[in-house]
Design an enzyme around this catalytic site. Structure first.
Site, PDB file in Angstrom:
ATOM      1  N   LYS A   1     -37.153 -36.619 -55.509  1.00  0.00           N
ATOM      2  CA  LYS A   1     -35.798 -36.675 -56.012  1.00  0.00           C
ATOM      3  C   LYS A   1     -35.040 -35.401 -55.674  1.00  0.00           C
ATOM      4  O   LYS A   1     -33.813 -35.345 -55.795  1.00  0.00           O
ATOM      5  CB  LYS A   1     -35.830 -36.824 -57.553  1.00  0.00           C
ATOM      6  CG  LYS A   1     -36.587 -38.033 -58.037  1.00  0.00           C
ATOM      7  CD  LYS A   1     -36.779 -37.964 -59.557  1.00  0.00           C
ATOM      8  CE  LYS A   1     -37.677 -39.090 -60.016  1.00  0.00           C
ATOM      9  NZ  LYS A   1     -38.223 -38.845 -61.357  1.00  0.00           N
TER      10      LYS A   1
ATOM     11  N   GLU B   1     -34.797 -32.264 -47.058  1.00  0.00           N
ATOM     12  CA  GLU B   1     -35.706 -31.833 -48.135  1.00  0.00           C
ATOM     13  C   GLU B   1     -35.037 -30.727 -48.951  1.00  0.00           C
ATOM     14  O   GLU B   1     -34.145 -30.030 -48.459  1.00  0.00           O
ATOM     15  CB  GLU B   1     -36.999 -31.363 -47.446  1.00  0.00           C
ATOM     16  CG  GLU B   1     -38.168 -30.963 -48.283  1.00  0.00           C
ATOM     17  CD  GLU B   1     -38.639 -31.917 -49.353  1.00  0.00           C
ATOM     18  OE1 GLU B   1     -37.826 -32.222 -50.247  1.00  0.00           O
ATOM     19  OE2 GLU B   1     -39.826 -32.272 -49.351  1.00  0.00           O
TER      20      GLU B   1
ATOM     21  N   ASP C   1     -42.289 -25.171 -49.157  1.00  0.00           N
ATOM     22  CA  ASP C   1     -43.103 -24.148 -49.803  1.00  0.00           C
ATOM     23  C   ASP C   1     -44.393 -24.010 -48.984  1.00  0.00           C
ATOM     24  O   ASP C   1     -44.402 -23.338 -47.957  1.00  0.00           O
ATOM     25  CB  ASP C   1     -43.330 -24.630 -51.248  1.00  0.00           C
ATOM     26  CG  ASP C   1     -44.093 -23.661 -52.113  1.00  0.00           C
ATOM     27  OD1 ASP C   1     -44.689 -22.723 -51.594  1.00  0.00           O
ATOM     28  OD2 ASP C   1     -44.116 -23.850 -53.339  1.00  0.00           O
TER      29      ASP C   1
HETATM   30  P1  5GP Z   1     -44.672 -28.045 -50.308  1.00  0.00           P
HETATM   31  O1  5GP Z   1     -45.411 -29.312 -49.973  1.00  0.00           O
HETATM   32  O2  5GP Z   1     -43.902 -27.485 -49.161  1.00  0.00           O
HETATM   33  O3  5GP Z   1     -45.579 -27.031 -50.942  1.00  0.00           O
HETATM   34  O4  5GP Z   1     -43.691 -28.387 -51.470  1.00  0.00           O
HETATM   35  C1  5GP Z   1     -42.591 -29.164 -51.329  1.00  0.00           C
HETATM   36  C2  5GP Z   1     -42.128 -29.678 -52.676  1.00  0.00           C
HETATM   37  O5  5GP Z   1     -42.615 -28.892 -53.757  1.00  0.00           O
HETATM   38  C3  5GP Z   1     -40.639 -29.607 -52.774  1.00  0.00           C
HETATM   39  O6  5GP Z   1     -40.037 -30.763 -52.275  1.00  0.00           O
HETATM   40  C4  5GP Z   1     -40.421 -29.435 -54.255  1.00  0.00           C
HETATM   41  O7  5GP Z   1     -40.396 -30.694 -54.885  1.00  0.00           O
HETATM   42  C5  5GP Z   1     -41.634 -28.669 -54.735  1.00  0.00           C
HETATM   43  N1  5GP Z   1     -41.370 -27.227 -54.835  1.00  0.00           N
HETATM   44  C6  5GP Z   1     -41.826 -26.240 -54.049  1.00  0.00           C
HETATM   45  N2  5GP Z   1     -41.377 -25.029 -54.445  1.00  0.00           N
HETATM   46  C7  5GP Z   1     -40.590 -25.274 -55.524  1.00  0.00           C
HETATM   47  C8  5GP Z   1     -39.797 -24.430 -56.379  1.00  0.00           C
HETATM   48  O8  5GP Z   1     -39.693 -23.196 -56.257  1.00  0.00           O
HETATM   49  N3  5GP Z   1     -39.126 -25.068 -57.379  1.00  0.00           N
HETATM   50  C9  5GP Z   1     -39.183 -26.396 -57.576  1.00  0.00           C
HETATM   51  N4  5GP Z   1     -38.474 -26.887 -58.581  1.00  0.00           N
HETATM   52  N5  5GP Z   1     -39.897 -27.221 -56.791  1.00  0.00           N
HETATM   53  C10 5GP Z   1     -40.602 -26.665 -55.772  1.00  0.00           C
END
Ligand code: 5GP
Length: 183
Positions: free
Chosen positions: A46, A102, A106
């Protein structure tokens, strides 16, 4: 009076005005680069909804949109590393020029997996747009981000679509949670 918009546990990282100005630039860049293409923006639910809504209005092209929902963060702040498709695209992307939209990258695990999944569906091209890039915790170091709003330090951010345990997505700015134990 303290409201959610002036919550003392939040420190503003990017104001609504700063976000809007940056998205205008991204929209202009995409408009120029996709002039003769068959563009489909794929929002990742979302978290991307606000970015998606604002970005598409800054792209002056006859584009289409679609959405996917995947699970990555489960009501917490730590990546599970597991990506499960909760909602798939409504329409095929064969032959289309796709930009995945996106909220934040992260570890990169979610987008890495998504590009693998969508990459196998015959799109003409596949690129990534993210509002925020948090490079420090990146596991998928070779993930190519084509359009990014801002690069941020390794802090947990909320607002402008991003949540903490489902809340704060409606904040018009991006904020850092000062004391995560008080979420
Ligand atoms: P990744 O797979 O790159 O680790 O994470 C992607 C998803 O993790 C993002 O779409 C988001 O939903 C969540 N996410 C990563 N870092 C943050 C953050 O600092 N705050 C929030 N609210 N969600 C995060």
């Amino acid at each position: 009076m303290s409201t959610e918009f002036t919550n003392p546990n939040l420190e503003i990282m990017f104001t609504a005005e700063e976000i809007s100005a940056r998205i205008k630039e991204l929209g202009a860049q995409i408009t120029a680069e996709y002039k003769d293409k068959d563009l489909v923006l794929v929002g990742v639910l979302k978290g991307s909804v606000l970015f998606m809504a604002d970005l598409m209005r800054e792209i002056d092209l006859n584009l289409k949109i679609d959405f996917m929902a995947v699970s990555s963060y489960k009501d917490g702040t730590v990546s599970s590393g597991d990506v499960e498709i909760l909602k798939d695209l409504t329409n095929p992307i064969r032959g289309k020029d796709v930009i995945i939209v996106e909220d934040i990258v992260d570890t990169g695990l979610t987008l890495f997996r998504l590009t693998e999944i969508l990459g196998s569906r015959g799109a003409n091209s596949l690129k990534i747009a993210t509002l925020l890039d948090k490079p420090e915790p990146r596991i998928k170091k070779d993930l190519k981000i084509d359009y990014k709003g801002f690069t941020i330090p390794n802090r947990f951010v909320v607002g402008y679509g991003l949540d903490a345990a489902g809340r704060w997505r409606n904040l018009p700015f991006i904020g850092v949670v000062i004391d995560p134990s008080k979420i």
